[in-house]
Design a protein around this motif. Structure first.
Motif, PDB file in Angstrom:
ATOM      1  N   PRO A 139     -24.322  63.969  72.741  1.00 23.60           N
ATOM      2  CA  PRO A 139     -24.924  65.296  72.580  1.00 23.60           C
ATOM      3  C   PRO A 139     -24.199  66.337  73.439  1.00 23.60           C
ATOM      4  CG  PRO A 139     -26.625  63.625  72.853  1.00 23.60           C
ATOM      5  CD  PRO A 139     -25.314  62.944  73.109  1.00 23.60           C
ATOM      6  N   GLY A 140     -23.914  67.485  72.823  1.00 26.04           N
ATOM      7  CA  GLY A 140     -23.264  68.562  73.550  1.00 26.04           C
ATOM      8  C   GLY A 140     -21.753  68.517  73.534  1.00 26.04           C
ATOM      9  N   LYS A 141     -21.188  67.507  72.907  1.00 27.15           N
ATOM     10  CA  LYS A 141     -19.724  67.383  72.812  1.00 27.15           C
ATOM     11  C   LYS A 141     -19.304  67.367  71.352  1.00 27.15           C
ATOM     12  CE  LYS A 141     -18.979  64.232  76.744  1.00 27.15           C
ATOM     13  NZ  LYS A 141     -18.364  62.926  77.076  1.00 27.15           N
ATOM     14  N   LYS A 142     -18.176  67.981  71.100  1.00 27.86           N
ATOM     15  CA  LYS A 142     -17.582  67.906  69.763  1.00 27.86           C
ATOM     16  C   LYS A 142     -16.073  67.807  69.940  1.00 27.86           C
ATOM     17  CE  LYS A 142     -17.949  69.990  65.178  1.00 27.86           C
ATOM     18  NZ  LYS A 142     -18.546  71.095  64.383  1.00 27.86           N
ATOM     19  N   LEU A 143     -15.482  66.763  69.389  1.00 28.12           N
ATOM     20  CA  LEU A 143     -14.042  66.530  69.456  1.00 28.12           C
ATOM     21  C   LEU A 143     -13.487  66.435  68.044  1.00 28.12           C
ATOM     22  CD1 LEU A 143     -13.942  63.706  72.189  1.00 28.12           C
ATOM     23  CD2 LEU A 143     -13.883  66.181  72.538  1.00 28.12           C
ATOM     24  N   GLY A 144     -12.229  66.783  67.899  1.00 30.53           N
ATOM     25  CA  GLY A 144     -11.657  66.684  66.562  1.00 30.53           C
ATOM     26  C   GLY A 144     -10.183  67.001  66.518  1.00 30.53           C
ATOM     27  N   GLN A 145      -9.694  67.088  65.313  1.00 26.35           N
ATOM     28  CA  GLN A 145      -8.280  67.344  65.087  1.00 26.35           C
ATOM     29  C   GLN A 145      -8.128  68.243  63.870  1.00 26.35           C
ATOM     30  OE1 GLN A 145      -5.052  64.147  65.391  1.00 26.35           O
ATOM     31  NE2 GLN A 145      -5.263  64.337  63.190  1.00 26.35           N
ATOM     32  N   ILE A 146      -7.361  69.319  64.037  1.00 24.40           N
ATOM     33  CA  ILE A 146      -7.042  70.212  62.924  1.00 24.40           C
ATOM     34  C   ILE A 146      -5.644  69.881  62.435  1.00 24.40           C
ATOM     35  CG2 ILE A 146      -6.624  72.600  62.250  1.00 24.40           C
ATOM     36  CD1 ILE A 146      -8.586  73.440  64.447  1.00 24.40           C
ATOM     37  N   THR A 147      -5.502  69.641  61.154  1.00 20.56           N
ATOM     38  CA  THR A 147      -4.207  69.373  60.538  1.00 20.56           C
ATOM     39  C   THR A 147      -3.826  70.556  59.662  1.00 20.56           C
ATOM     40  OG1 THR A 147      -4.630  66.984  60.527  1.00 20.56           O
ATOM     41  CG2 THR A 147      -2.895  67.796  59.057  1.00 20.56           C
ATOM     42  N   GLY A 166       8.717  62.619  54.862  1.00 24.45           N
ATOM     43  CA  GLY A 166       7.511  62.570  54.047  1.00 24.45           C
ATOM     44  C   GLY A 166       6.663  63.804  54.268  1.00 24.45           C
ATOM     45  N   VAL A 167       5.520  63.861  53.609  1.00 26.87           N
ATOM     46  CA  VAL A 167       4.639  65.016  53.772  1.00 26.87           C
ATOM     47  C   VAL A 167       4.215  65.175  55.224  1.00 26.87           C
ATOM     48  CG1 VAL A 167       3.797  65.051  51.399  1.00 26.87           C
ATOM     49  CG2 VAL A 167       2.621  63.644  53.081  1.00 26.87           C
ATOM     50  N   TYR A 168       4.098  64.041  55.954  1.00 23.86           N
ATOM     51  CA  TYR A 168       3.676  64.096  57.356  1.00 23.86           C
ATOM     52  C   TYR A 168       4.650  64.881  58.231  1.00 23.86           C
ATOM     53  CZ  TYR A 168       6.409  59.842  56.505  1.00 23.86           C
ATOM     54  OH  TYR A 168       7.351  58.934  56.034  1.00 23.86           O
ATOM     55  N   ASP A 169       5.912  64.977  57.815  1.00 21.03           N
ATOM     56  CA  ASP A 169       6.891  65.741  58.592  1.00 21.03           C
ATOM     57  C   ASP A 169       6.627  67.239  58.534  1.00 21.03           C
ATOM     58  OD1 ASP A 169       9.054  63.935  59.707  1.00 21.03           O
ATOM     59  OD2 ASP A 169       8.931  63.217  57.645  1.00 21.03           O
ATOM     60  N   PHE A 170       5.817  67.677  57.606  1.00 21.54           N
ATOM     61  CA  PHE A 170       5.569  69.100  57.440  1.00 21.54           C
ATOM     62  C   PHE A 170       4.168  69.502  57.893  1.00 21.54           C
ATOM     63  CE2 PHE A 170       8.836  67.801  54.436  1.00 21.54           C
ATOM     64  CZ  PHE A 170       9.845  68.685  54.788  1.00 21.54           C
ATOM     65  N   PHE A 171       3.512  68.605  58.625  1.00 20.36           N
ATOM     66  CA  PHE A 171       2.217  68.909  59.214  1.00 20.36           C
ATOM     67  C   PHE A 171       2.325  68.960  60.723  1.00 20.36           C
ATOM     68  CE2 PHE A 171       0.439  67.029  55.221  1.00 20.36           C
ATOM     69  CZ  PHE A 171      -0.285  68.139  54.836  1.00 20.36           C
ATOM     70  N   LYS A 172       1.462  69.747  61.320  1.00 20.57           N
ATOM     71  CA  LYS A 172       1.265  69.719  62.755  1.00 20.57           C
ATOM     72  C   LYS A 172      -0.223  69.542  63.010  1.00 20.57           C
ATOM     73  CE  LYS A 172       1.393  74.772  62.803  1.00 20.57           C
ATOM     74  NZ  LYS A 172      -0.009  75.044  63.137  1.00 20.57           N
ATOM     75  N   LYS A 173      -0.551  68.967  64.142  1.00 22.17           N
ATOM     76  CA  LYS A 173      -1.940  68.664  64.443  1.00 22.17           C
ATOM     77  C   LYS A 173      -2.343  69.317  65.755  1.00 22.17           C
ATOM     78  CE  LYS A 173      -1.891  64.286  61.932  1.00 22.17           C
ATOM     79  NZ  LYS A 173      -0.553  64.450  61.334  1.00 22.17           N
ATOM     80  N   SER A 174      -3.548  69.824  65.785  1.00 20.10           N
ATOM     81  CA  SER A 174      -4.101  70.427  66.997  1.00 20.10           C
ATOM     82  C   SER A 174      -5.384  69.698  67.365  1.00 20.10           C
ATOM     83  CB  SER A 174      -4.418  71.916  66.780  1.00 20.10           C
ATOM     84  OG  SER A 174      -3.269  72.636  66.392  1.00 20.10           O
ATOM     85  N   ALA A 175      -5.510  69.317  68.634  1.00 20.39           N
ATOM     86  CA  ALA A 175      -6.746  68.695  69.108  1.00 20.39           C
ATOM     87  C   ALA A 175      -7.771  69.780  69.428  1.00 20.39           C
ATOM     88  CB  ALA A 175      -6.471  67.853  70.345  1.00 20.39           C
TER      89      ALA A 175
END
Length: 448
Positions: A121-129, A399-408
């Motif tokens: 409770p009170g925490k939210k974690l994730g990843q934006i692609t 691959g497609v993964y080479d054209f993505f970046k991820k943010s925590a």
């Protein structure tokens, strides 16, 4: 040169294999120095320096950046010529496009997307692609055109959702681009194309100029100067990989066809004098028959194609870099292949999918007697921009993964921070990062 020059090498231990294949591709210092000078000049003088180097190396006479930009009229003329005069090639491109698109769309389904979870409770974690917004695709050219390289680099970028794709490719002299490349550019709806080659193209895309917008990533194969420049600009922009000479390893048992094995070794040898073509087998008969067939096919290819087939280049590659390896069993063959970590790996055994289970390292793997590397180069759908020089131990095909970046993403409410603040403060105090500690303490004090 005859088949007596190529001998079977018996390997009885993995230590012996490590010794035999310990050397890896290195960019010569003089090439790095030359690429570095070009990059420095482009950083200083922008488009002018890039165009000066094109005029020097590519027999062009560009006076300004507009001269080096491919026009829509040029693209349309090349597109129409190929469409009207090369129906079989158009058909091949259609099939190649469909297969490459389907593979990379399927690949996209298995890529991680944006996600969140709440561990407490009170925490939210994730990843934006999110996709990289602007990339450069380098397309090798000059004497020969490589439309397959455009398909292999542009399609995964488009599937990933890249908004801006710029292309750099050498002209054939006087600023002319091969019609087949013009057809592909129009086919893929690519309109930002620069007739700029080599290290100067990499530098201009990495640093930008007055009229050229810098990119965030550069992908695609090129000559050794392109590779050197990509290595030097890495950090300023992202890159896909550092491409070395092409290579293939074939794992084959006694039931494999030596005619096929020889043909596939030659298909890599014709790329470059430094290309590596390696057969690993547990059959001495297959090893010897493959050698015989290598030289039979060289003679036949020369007879069939005349000057179009570069016999001298192929012979040099075979003489210097082809190895026919005999080992005790297929399990050991797979272990030797893993040491090499080849760009291309072919498996020609009775049960190739069972053999595949023994393999750990291989950029692109081709299964069975009827899947030569050429399938993947052009039509199969998997990408042909593949890690070389042993880098398949830690890297992957484009691959497609080479054209993505991820943010925590991290979110704490007050109660979550209050619950863990002393733990954070203890870590920060231990590492003597006292301002870090303070940034937490003052938030707790403020509330109390």
């Amino acid at each position: 040169m005859n088949e007596k020059v190529l001998k079977v090498t018996t390997i009885s231990s993995l230590d012996q294999a490590h010794d035999l294949f310990k050397s890896h591709f290195e960019i010569p210092p003089k090439v790095m120095e030359s690429a570095g000078r070009i990059i420095s000049d482009v950083i200083k003088d922008g488009e002018k320096a890039a165009l000066d180097y094109c005029n020097k190396f590519d027999n062009t006479s560009f006076k300004n950046i507009e001269d080096a930009i491919l026009t829509s009229q040029e693209i349309e003329e090349g597109y129409k010529f190929i469409k009207d005069n090369k129906p079989e090639l158009v058909k091949a491109i259609d099939k190649s496009y469909d297969n490459i698109l389907r593979f990379h769309e399927e690949q996209l389904k298995h890529e991680a997307s944006t996600w969140y979870f709440e561990p407490e409770p009170g925490k939210k974690l994730g990843q934006i692609t999110s996709p990289v917004e602007r990339v450069c695709v380098y397309v090798p050219g000059g004497l020969y055109a490589y439309p397959s390289s455009v398909l292999m680099t542009v399609i995964p970028a488009q599937v990933a959702g890249v908004k801006e794709i710029a292309v750099c490719t050498p002209s054939r002299g006087e600023g002319k681009i091969n019609d087949i490349l013009l057809y592909i550019f129009r086919y893929l709806n690519i309109s930002e194309i620069y007739k700029i080659s080599g290290a100067q193209a990499v530098a201009l895309m990495a640093y930008g100029g007055r009229h050229v917008k810098k990119v965030s990533k550069i992908v695609g194969p090129g000559n050794i100067y392109v590779t050197a420049a990509k290595k030097l600009v890495f950090g300023k922009v992202g890159i896909d990989s550092l491409a070395g000479p092409s290579e293939v390893v074939i794992i084959a048992d006694r039931n494999a066809d030596p005619v096929f094995a020889a043909a596939d070794l030659l298909s890599q040898a014709e790329h470059d004098p430094d290309a590596k073509s390696i057969l690993i087998t547990d059959s001495s008969e297959l090893a010897e028959n493959t050698i015989i067939n290598i030289f039979k096919q060289i003679d036949r290819l020369k007879t069939e194609h005349g000057e179009r087939f570069n016999r001298d280049l192929v012979l040099k590659s075979i003489n210097d870099n082809c190895k026919i390896i005999l080992c005790r069993d297929i399990k050991m063959a797979c272990a030797i292949s893993d040491i090499i970590a080849p760009e291309h790996l072919e498996i020609m055994t009775d049960n190739p999918f069972k053999t595949l289970e023994l393999v750990k390292n291989g950029g692109s793997i081709f299964i069975g007697n009827h899947t030569p590397v050429a399938v993947g180069d052009y039509i199969g759908g998997t990408n042909h921009v593949i890690p070389t020089s042993g880098t398949a131990v830690f890297s992957s095909p484009l691959g497609v993964y080479d054209f993505f970046k991820k943010s925590a993403v991290t979110y704490y409410d007050y109660n979550a921070l209050e619950k863990e603040h002393t733990l954070i403060e203890d870590f920060a105090f231990t590492e003597n990062l006292l301002a870090h500690r303070n940034s937490v303490k003052l938030r707790i004090r403020e509330k109390q």
